[in-house]
Design a protein around this motif. Sequence first.
Motif, PDB file in Angstrom:
ATOM      1  N   ILE A 196       0.858  -1.195   0.000  1.00 55.94           N
ATOM      2  CA  ILE A 196       0.000   0.000   0.000  1.00 55.94           C
ATOM      3  C   ILE A 196       0.891   1.242   0.000  1.00 55.94           C
ATOM      4  O   ILE A 196       1.671   1.448   0.939  1.00 55.94           O
ATOM      5  N   PHE A 197       0.793   2.012  -1.057  1.00 56.13           N
ATOM      6  CA  PHE A 197       1.520   3.289  -1.113  1.00 56.13           C
ATOM      7  C   PHE A 197       0.634   4.360  -0.480  1.00 56.13           C
ATOM      8  O   PHE A 197      -0.560   4.431  -0.786  1.00 56.13           O
ATOM      9  N   ILE A 198       1.220   5.188   0.363  1.00 61.97           N
ATOM     10  CA  ILE A 198       0.488   6.354   0.885  1.00 61.97           C
ATOM     11  C   ILE A 198       0.988   7.583   0.124  1.00 61.97           C
ATOM     12  O   ILE A 198       2.151   7.964   0.256  1.00 61.97           O
ATOM     13  N   SER A 199       0.114   8.171  -0.698  1.00 62.11           N
ATOM     14  CA  SER A 199       0.499   9.348  -1.511  1.00 62.11           C
ATOM     15  C   SER A 199      -0.434  10.512  -1.237  1.00 62.11           C
ATOM     16  O   SER A 199      -0.787  11.260  -2.151  1.00 62.11           O
ATOM     17  N   VAL A 200      -0.864  10.638   0.003  1.00 64.09           N
ATOM     18  CA  VAL A 200      -1.797  11.720   0.318  1.00 64.09           C
ATOM     19  C   VAL A 200      -1.027  13.014   0.561  1.00 64.09           C
ATOM     20  O   VAL A 200       0.204  13.018   0.696  1.00 64.09           O
ATOM     21  N   ASN A 201      -1.765  14.102   0.606  1.00 68.80           N
ATOM     22  CA  ASN A 201      -1.133  15.407   0.767  1.00 68.80           C
ATOM     23  C   ASN A 201      -0.622  15.612   2.201  1.00 68.80           C
ATOM     24  O   ASN A 201      -1.203  15.102   3.153  1.00 68.80           O
ATOM     25  N   THR A 202       0.463  16.372   2.307  1.00 68.64           N
ATOM     26  CA  THR A 202       1.057  16.668   3.623  1.00 68.64           C
ATOM     27  C   THR A 202       1.315  18.176   3.693  1.00 68.64           C
ATOM     28  O   THR A 202       2.457  18.608   3.704  1.00 68.64           O
ATOM     29  N   PRO A 203       0.240  18.969   3.705  1.00 65.53           N
ATOM     30  CA  PRO A 203       0.427  20.424   3.626  1.00 65.53           C
ATOM     31  C   PRO A 203       1.015  21.015   4.905  1.00 65.53           C
ATOM     32  O   PRO A 203       1.114  20.317   5.920  1.00 65.53           O
ATOM     33  N   PHE A 229       8.357  23.035  -2.465  1.00 62.72           N
ATOM     34  CA  PHE A 229       9.601  23.640  -1.987  1.00 62.72           C
ATOM     35  C   PHE A 229       9.389  24.392  -0.674  1.00 62.72           C
ATOM     36  O   PHE A 229      10.086  24.168   0.317  1.00 62.72           O
ATOM     37  N   GLN A 230       8.421  25.297  -0.671  1.00 63.66           N
ATOM     38  CA  GLN A 230       8.211  26.101   0.536  1.00 63.66           C
ATOM     39  C   GLN A 230       7.771  25.212   1.711  1.00 63.66           C
ATOM     40  O   GLN A 230       8.323  25.284   2.810  1.00 63.66           O
ATOM     41  N   LYS A 231       6.803  24.342   1.451  1.00 63.73           N
ATOM     42  CA  LYS A 231       6.276  23.468   2.504  1.00 63.73           C
ATOM     43  C   LYS A 231       7.386  22.602   3.095  1.00 63.73           C
ATOM     44  O   LYS A 231       7.505  22.456   4.310  1.00 63.73           O
ATOM     45  N   THR A 282       2.127  22.428 -16.823  1.00 56.70           N
ATOM     46  CA  THR A 282       1.298  21.881 -15.756  1.00 56.70           C
ATOM     47  C   THR A 282       0.102  22.800 -15.559  1.00 56.70           C
ATOM     48  O   THR A 282       0.181  23.990 -15.890  1.00 56.70           O
ATOM     49  N   ASN A 283      -1.004  22.221 -15.046  1.00 56.72           N
ATOM     50  CA  ASN A 283      -2.139  23.087 -14.687  1.00 56.72           C
ATOM     51  C   ASN A 283      -2.136  23.349 -13.183  1.00 56.72           C
ATOM     52  O   ASN A 283      -3.096  23.858 -12.630  1.00 56.72           O
ATOM     53  N   ASP A 284      -1.045  23.009 -12.512  1.00 57.66           N
ATOM     54  CA  ASP A 284      -0.945  23.212 -11.066  1.00 57.66           C
ATOM     55  C   ASP A 284      -0.576  24.666 -10.775  1.00 57.66           C
ATOM     56  O   ASP A 284       0.327  25.225 -11.408  1.00 57.66           O
ATOM     57  N   THR A 285      -1.274  25.263  -9.827  1.00 52.62           N
ATOM     58  CA  THR A 285      -1.005  26.676  -9.511  1.00 52.62           C
ATOM     59  C   THR A 285      -0.599  26.854  -8.051  1.00 52.62           C
ATOM     60  O   THR A 285      -0.452  27.982  -7.589  1.00 52.62           O
ATOM     61  N   ARG A 286      -0.406  25.756  -7.344  1.00 49.56           N
ATOM     62  CA  ARG A 286      -0.145  25.893  -5.903  1.00 49.56           C
ATOM     63  C   ARG A 286       1.114  26.733  -5.657  1.00 49.56           C
ATOM     64  O   ARG A 286       2.158  26.476  -6.230  1.00 49.56           O
ATOM     65  N   GLU A 287       0.975  27.748  -4.825  1.00 48.92           N
ATOM     66  CA  GLU A 287       2.072  28.652  -4.448  1.00 48.92           C
ATOM     67  C   GLU A 287       2.701  29.368  -5.646  1.00 48.92           C
ATOM     68  O   GLU A 287       3.845  29.830  -5.560  1.00 48.92           O
ATOM     69  N   SER A 288       1.967  29.453  -6.743  1.00 44.83           N
ATOM     70  CA  SER A 288       2.540  30.120  -7.918  1.00 44.83           C
ATOM     71  C   SER A 288       2.816  31.587  -7.603  1.00 44.83           C
ATOM     72  O   SER A 288       2.013  32.268  -6.956  1.00 44.83           O
TER      73      SER A 288
END
Length: 463
Positions: A87-94, A278-280, A343-349
């Motif tokens: 079982i891989f755990i790939s959940v978010n760790t904000p 990076f920041q997180k 990418t369509n990712d905008t997190r911390e852009s």
Amino acid sequence: MEITKICCIGAGYVGGPTMAVIAQKCPHIQVTVVDLNEQRIKDWNDPNTDNIPIYEPGLSEIVAEARGRNLFFSTEVEKAIDEAQVIFISVNTPTKTYGKGKGMAADLKYIELCARQIAKVAKQNKIVVEKSTLPVRTAEAIKSILDNTGNGVQFQILSNPEFLAEGTAVKDLLNPDRILIGGDSTPEGELAIEALVNVYANWVTKDKILTTNVWSSELSKLTANAFLAQRISSINAMSELCEKTGANVNEVAKAIGMDSRIGPKFLKASVGFGGSCFQKDILNLVYIAKSYGLNEVADYWEQVIIMNDHQKRRFSNKIVQTLYNTVADKKIAFLGWAFKKDTNDTRESAAIYVADDLINEQAEISVYDPKVSRNKMLCDLGYLETRSEVENAKALTIFNNAYEACKESHAIAILTEWDEFTTYDWQKIYESMHKPAFVFDGRNILNAKELESIGFIYNGIGS
Ligand code: NAD
Ligand code: UGA
């Protein structure tokens, strides 16, 4: 043990692409990716693979090949856990937004929930793999939960951090620099490591598969991101000095990058690094160092973030100053909103923070990004809680065409390095703008001389 069934908890930017590639390369392994987010799973199962929720070059083709054969996306978390050997755990760790460690520590509530769910469901021995980026020694907490709340079955915990970068995720997964697997040096631990090594060995040569103890593996992931981000903050610090002295940061980067000890990668000065990690991860590293009383270590790494915040603010200040110290009621066109191209990712852009600063100065922002939706941009601004939804919607106009976004603007700011921006008819754009027409190239991707010959006043980072 030969692995034939894998479950991955978390169908996000890491879980989705990583499992798609494992499924493609290991047709004998059944891979089920589960998520609590029903819409996300529905999107992964969209009959048209161009509509899958994550845009990555090459990903939709891989999903089209493997989905329904040995790759499945589902919301049936317990069933998938029960059936899988690994079982891989790939959940978010904000970053934590409350309580002790607020604004610094990683929020491990989603990880703990996964551990508790695995413990509850598992009736046979399992290998649990930390794929998410975690603070060093998290495996200890996961093991304690599994051993104390489980049904008496044996769990082996492995750390197998992911090093893919967005926009090149498929390429990175197919041809990784290395695969890192940390595990216990007990006989059971070594068997678990070997089982996971054999999964990757289906397409990665063994000399690239590195095995270590669990803590080294966990800490190596945070260290890699800290070093990468540090290089960007270092070159960005130099970019400011270049602007004062007449040096050119691209020339400086080239000159130092030819030193084989320094190397040419990750030396592009920019409006600041963004992205979810990076920041997180650096904040998390700072928090861990502080928690061991290592204040100098913490301060050293925190400076990387301080420099990055400074670079974003410096960019918006420069726009205001150059536009005669006022941008009130002026239209500023943003080309790009994603934190990097492809990418369509905008997190911390950086775009989010620059837009926020300029809207505070009462500028009108018009945006074009080839992959980011209007809704996403407004949500990004909304998270900052600087102003109401209605005010944000009034200040930010979103176009599906760059020429329209730039029309009648006073200045253009390049926030993402999308390739298509370099192919535009800049003469045509210039003619549609207020004069003098300014370009603030936050990615140094445009040809300064060509733009200046058209009539633009060009400002790159560090030149
Ligand atoms: P993400 O937010 O895109 O995806 C995480 C998913 O986990 C979400 O869809 C969420 O609904 C799901 N989830 C959360 N708790 C759950 C639960 N209990 N059961 C089922 N599903 C659950 O995050 P991401 O970008 O994929 O990052 C995941 C991890 O990988 C983070 O630790 C991150 O630091 C790390 N990482 C990310 C990248 C990247 O490029 N994004 C690269 C390397 C490592
Ligand atoms: C980064 C790392 O590169 C991955 O190895 C890691 O797995 C991932 O974080 C993670 O842990 O999430 P990512 O954030 O997807 O990947 O993308 P990068 O290519 O690292 O870019 C990050 C930011 O730095 C972007 O905003 C990019 O524009 C900026 N950048 C990058 C620069 O400003 N200059 C550079 O020279 C390189």
